[in-house]
Design a protein around this motif. Structure first.
Motif: not given
Length: 92
Positions: A12-15, A31-32, A70-72, A80-81
């Motif tokens: 994800y993201g530009r980086s 669950l991560l 988690a922040a994402l 799907s959260s």
């Protein structure tokens, strides 16, 4: 886990940042899962005073990936959260 949806690591993201290795979603839980392969150093094996710093050094990136993912999810980046806070798991 019956009924769970399991999602692999996402970019994800530009980086082109990487999420945790696996995201497991049930009706009650997100669950991560982040897996790191590290050998315990002598300080960790012998429970010396430096053990805490060693564990932080070895697993620090794993905890960052859990926090970032988690922040994402909290920011709506993962559709799907089920609306409950994610729980992180780091294993080696």
């Amino acid at each position: 886990m019956p009924g769970a949806a399991v999602h692999p690591e996402i970019v994800y993201g530009r980086s082109k940042a990487l999420s945790v290795d696996w995201i497991v979603v049930t009706e009650e839980l997100v669950l991560l899962v982040e897996v790191k392969s590290v050998r315990p150093t002598a300080h960790v094996r012998l429970a010396s005073e430096q053990r805490i710093d060693e564990v932080r050094r070895m697993l620090g990136r794993a905890y960052e990936q859990i926090d970032d993912t988690a922040a994402l999810i909290a920011g709506g980046g993962r559709r799907s959260s089920p609306g409950c806070p994610p729980t992180g798991l780091c294993t080696g």
